[in-house]
Design an enzyme around this catalytic site. Structure first.
Site, PDB file in Angstrom:
ATOM      1  N   LYS A   1      34.299  44.544  38.832  1.00  0.00           N
ATOM      2  CA  LYS A   1      35.440  43.925  38.140  1.00  0.00           C
ATOM      3  C   LYS A   1      35.386  44.242  36.641  1.00  0.00           C
ATOM      4  O   LYS A   1      36.414  44.517  36.012  1.00  0.00           O
ATOM      5  CB  LYS A   1      35.425  42.417  38.384  1.00  0.00           C
ATOM      6  CG  LYS A   1      35.606  42.062  39.862  1.00  0.00           C
ATOM      7  CD  LYS A   1      35.264  40.599  40.153  1.00  0.00           C
ATOM      8  CE  LYS A   1      35.259  40.316  41.645  1.00  0.00           C
ATOM      9  NZ  LYS A   1      34.698  39.011  41.997  1.00  0.00           N
TER      10      LYS A   1
ATOM     11  N   ALA B   1      48.386  47.652  60.310  1.00  0.00           N
ATOM     12  CA  ALA B   1      47.331  48.496  60.889  1.00  0.00           C
ATOM     13  C   ALA B   1      46.021  47.712  60.895  1.00  0.00           C
ATOM     14  O   ALA B   1      45.639  47.136  59.873  1.00  0.00           O
ATOM     15  CB  ALA B   1      47.178  49.779  60.079  1.00  0.00           C
TER      16      ALA B   1
ATOM     17  N   LYS C   1      38.045  46.360  44.734  1.00  0.00           N
ATOM     18  CA  LYS C   1      37.369  46.569  43.442  1.00  0.00           C
ATOM     19  C   LYS C   1      36.278  47.636  43.533  1.00  0.00           C
ATOM     20  O   LYS C   1      36.112  48.444  42.623  1.00  0.00           O
ATOM     21  CB  LYS C   1      36.778  45.258  42.922  1.00  0.00           C
ATOM     22  CG  LYS C   1      35.746  44.623  43.834  1.00  0.00           C
ATOM     23  CD  LYS C   1      35.798  43.129  43.821  1.00  0.00           C
ATOM     24  CE  LYS C   1      37.047  42.694  44.485  1.00  0.00           C
ATOM     25  NZ  LYS C   1      37.071  41.570  45.316  1.00  0.00           N
TER      26      LYS C   1
ATOM     27  N   GLY D   1      30.244  28.555  53.123  1.00  0.00           N
ATOM     28  CA  GLY D   1      31.189  29.653  53.349  1.00  0.00           C
ATOM     29  C   GLY D   1      31.598  30.365  52.066  1.00  0.00           C
ATOM     30  O   GLY D   1      32.533  31.161  52.071  1.00  0.00           O
TER      31      GLY D   1
ATOM     32  N   GLU E   1      28.913  35.576  51.229  1.00  0.00           N
ATOM     33  CA  GLU E   1      28.978  36.382  52.444  1.00  0.00           C
ATOM     34  C   GLU E   1      27.643  36.235  53.185  1.00  0.00           C
ATOM     35  O   GLU E   1      26.633  35.859  52.591  1.00  0.00           O
ATOM     36  CB  GLU E   1      29.133  37.875  52.071  1.00  0.00           C
ATOM     37  CG  GLU E   1      30.196  38.179  51.051  1.00  0.00           C
ATOM     38  CD  GLU E   1      31.592  38.115  51.640  1.00  0.00           C
ATOM     39  OE1 GLU E   1      31.732  38.257  52.864  1.00  0.00           O
ATOM     40  OE2 GLU E   1      32.539  37.899  50.866  1.00  0.00           O
TER      41      GLU E   1
ATOM     42  N   GLU F   1      46.088  43.824  41.128  1.00  0.00           N
ATOM     43  CA  GLU F   1      45.784  42.514  40.534  1.00  0.00           C
ATOM     44  C   GLU F   1      44.691  41.772  41.312  1.00  0.00           C
ATOM     45  O   GLU F   1      43.851  41.078  40.732  1.00  0.00           O
ATOM     46  CB  GLU F   1      47.058  41.656  40.496  1.00  0.00           C
ATOM     47  CG  GLU F   1      46.908  40.328  39.796  1.00  0.00           C
ATOM     48  CD  GLU F   1      46.564  40.468  38.323  1.00  0.00           C
ATOM     49  OE1 GLU F   1      47.415  40.901  37.559  1.00  0.00           O
ATOM     50  OE2 GLU F   1      45.411  40.144  37.946  1.00  0.00           O
TER      51      GLU F   1
ATOM     52  N   VAL G   1      42.357  38.056  53.855  1.00  0.00           N
ATOM     53  CA  VAL G   1      43.380  38.208  52.811  1.00  0.00           C
ATOM     54  C   VAL G   1      44.678  38.751  53.407  1.00  0.00           C
ATOM     55  O   VAL G   1      45.772  38.255  53.108  1.00  0.00           O
ATOM     56  CB  VAL G   1      42.866  39.104  51.662  1.00  0.00           C
ATOM     57  CG1 VAL G   1      43.950  39.285  50.610  1.00  0.00           C
ATOM     58  CG2 VAL G   1      41.621  38.494  51.034  1.00  0.00           C
TER      59      VAL G   1
ATOM     60  N   ILE H   1      43.670  34.738  39.374  1.00  0.00           N
ATOM     61  CA  ILE H   1      43.901  34.735  37.920  1.00  0.00           C
ATOM     62  C   ILE H   1      44.602  36.046  37.537  1.00  0.00           C
ATOM     63  O   ILE H   1      44.084  37.126  37.842  1.00  0.00           O
ATOM     64  CB  ILE H   1      42.562  34.627  37.141  1.00  0.00           C
ATOM     65  CG1 ILE H   1      41.777  33.392  37.571  1.00  0.00           C
ATOM     66  CG2 ILE H   1      42.818  34.620  35.643  1.00  0.00           C
ATOM     67  CD1 ILE H   1      40.383  33.298  36.945  1.00  0.00           C
TER      68      ILE H   1
HETATM   69  N1  HSE Z   1      32.434  37.508  46.493  1.00  0.00           N
HETATM   70  C1  HSE Z   1      33.238  37.383  45.316  1.00  0.00           C
HETATM   71  C2  HSE Z   1      32.930  36.074  44.612  1.00  0.00           C
HETATM   72  C3  HSE Z   1      34.700  37.479  45.578  1.00  0.00           C
HETATM   73  O1  HSE Z   1      32.060  35.340  45.049  1.00  0.00           O
HETATM   74  O2  HSE Z   1      33.536  35.814  43.588  1.00  0.00           O
HETATM   75  C4  HSE Z   1      35.134  38.869  45.868  1.00  0.00           C
HETATM   76  O3  HSE Z   1      34.951  39.694  44.770  1.00  0.00           O
END
Ligand code: HSE
Length: 433
Positions: free
Chosen positions: A205, A43, A105, A187, A190, A129, A14, A136
């Site tokens: 969230k 950093a 989050k 992908g 994770e 955000e 990101v 979104i």
């Molecule tokens: N791993 C999350 C998802 C995204 O699959 O939506 C990061 O919160």
């Protein structure tokens, strides 16, 4: 043109996306904002690691403290991941009077109250955000666009990985393990997908959204969270026969009685196949927000990934830069006492899907119905696939009941001699306007 100095902490997927798009759309942003968003320092954990993005114009440091003490850095962007180190960084940044942008989050869900208390005391805003539903703009919607509404409910598909897995189980009939393997190969998941599949990524969230909606920072221990690990292709099939799809849903609601008590839960949920959320598939996220003034609204988009998340961070940077010159009352979270407590799970009322493996013997259905009737739980529909004469499965849809009632019903049903194993319980959501 005036420059606003940014210190970027974290240069993973990101962070790199934010850097790349700030450069790519530099002219557009400057024209729109009237100043330039300039990354002054970055950093990272390892400054010597070679990277695909050219950062030769920016000093790269292995110590985030360098961002804090740089007088030219006005906004700190935290995209490091983890909890304890970002907590230290953000705390230091606020104490040093530097505006914060974060997409973290898990950090906000756990430490939101203390961070926003500090932000308010120091009058330094935090923008976040990117923490919910990636690209979104749902934080802005709940906090600003719907400022004149009591939020009646939010229903959200807010985890793309689990939505992909459930979509593949539904459309291709894959079992959970295969669908998860496919999500990893693509992908989307994770390598350690624990927080996705156990529901906690979505819960983080939901906690943030519910806190904004109801003006009290929700404690994670008050949220009911169930993952998708136990959802089977068989249950998805029965749900389909009954006219439903199964989605991992974040549900946020407030009672409209005097108590105004709050519900925050995340669990696999049967939703009517005709509801718009039922057709949100693959890695997409979507949220239905129902406000007492605006009515029902729908948000749809990508909830993860480099570009959608970078888009959210850049929007925060623009707002953070404007906020440097304006007096604010809201520093990210505005507490108020207008709502009640989170309801304990046992008091939450909803409808249920129950699948019970039983001996195929006369009277078994009557025994199960007897238990439910004795606990005042109504059956709204039932199917029983043709059995082999030995074992059968009863699939019951139950009317509204509290969790306490259903917990007791399952204990009594499981104890019946003709019941062959643990019943499967899933929750059902109908969307009342
Ligand atoms: N791993 C999350 C998802 C995204 O699959 O939506 C990061 O919160």
């Amino acid at each position: 043109m005036k420059q606003i100095g940014i210190g970027l902490a974290g240069f993973g997927t990101v962070g790199m996306g934010v850097f790349r798009h700030l450069s790519r759309n530099r002219n557009l942003l400057s024209q729109r904002l009237g100043f330039e968003l300039w990354v002054r320092r970055i950093a990272v954990l390892d400054p010597n690691k070679s990277r695909s993005v050219d950062t030769s114009a920016q000093p790269v440091t292995g110590n985030w403290e360098d961002l804090i003490v740089d007088p030219g850095v006005q906004i700190i962007v935290e995209l490091m991941g983890g909890i304890e180190e970002p907590l230290r960084l953000i705390t230091r940044a606020i104490e040093a009077g530097k505006t914060v942008v974060t997409g973290n989050k898990a950090l906000l869900a756990k430490h939101g109250k203390e961070l926003f208390d500090l932000a308010t005391a120091k009058q330094v805003p935090i923008f976040f955000e990117a923490a919910v539903a990636g690209g979104i703009p749902i934080i802005k919607a709940v906090r600003e666009s719907f400022i004149g509404n009591h939020i009646k409910s939010v229903h959200g598909i807010i985890n793309g990985t689990t939505n992909y897995i459930l979509t593949r189980m539904t459309e291709a009939g894959l079992d959970y393990a295969h669908a998860l393997g496919e999500a990893q190969a693509q992908g989307y998941a994770e390598s350690d997908p624990t927080l996705d599949v156990n529901g906690w990524d979505a819960a983080h969230k939901a906690i943030i959204l519910a806190s904004l909606a109801y003006g009290t920072w929700i404690c994670p221990s008050k949220v009911f969270v169930e993952g998708i690990e136990k959802v089977t292709a068989r249950d998805i099939g029965f749900a389909k026969m009954l006219g439903y799809r199964i989605k991992l849903l974040g549900i946020i609601k407030a009672d409209d009685d005097g108590s105004r008590s709050i519900e925050v839960r995340v669990h696999p949920t049967l939703i009517p196949e005709k509801h718009v959320l039922a057709s949100v598939n693959g890695v997409f996220n979507a949220l239905c927000v129902n406000g007492d003034v605006v009515g029902e609204t729908l948000f749809y988009g990508r909830g993860a990934g480099q570009d959608p998340t970078a888009s959210a961070v850049i929007a925060d940077l623009a707002e953070a830069a404007h906020a440097l010159d304006s007096k604010r009352r809201d520093f990210g979270f505005m507490p108020h006492g207008l709502y009640g407590d989170c309801k304990p799970l046992d008091e939450i009322l909803c409808q249920y899907y129950l699948r019970i493996p039983v001996d195929d013997k006369p009277g078994v259905l009557a025994q199960v119905a007897g238990v439910l009737g004795a606990l005042n739980i109504g059956i709204s529909s039932m199917i029983q696939p043709e059995s082999d004469g030995q074992s059968a499965e009863l699939i019951l849809m139950l009317h509204d009941a509290t969790h306490a009632q259903v917990r007791e019903a399952i204990a009594r049903i499981t104890a019946l001699p003709s019941v062959e194993g643990a019943p499967t319980l899933l929750r059902v959501e109908h969307f009342t306007p």
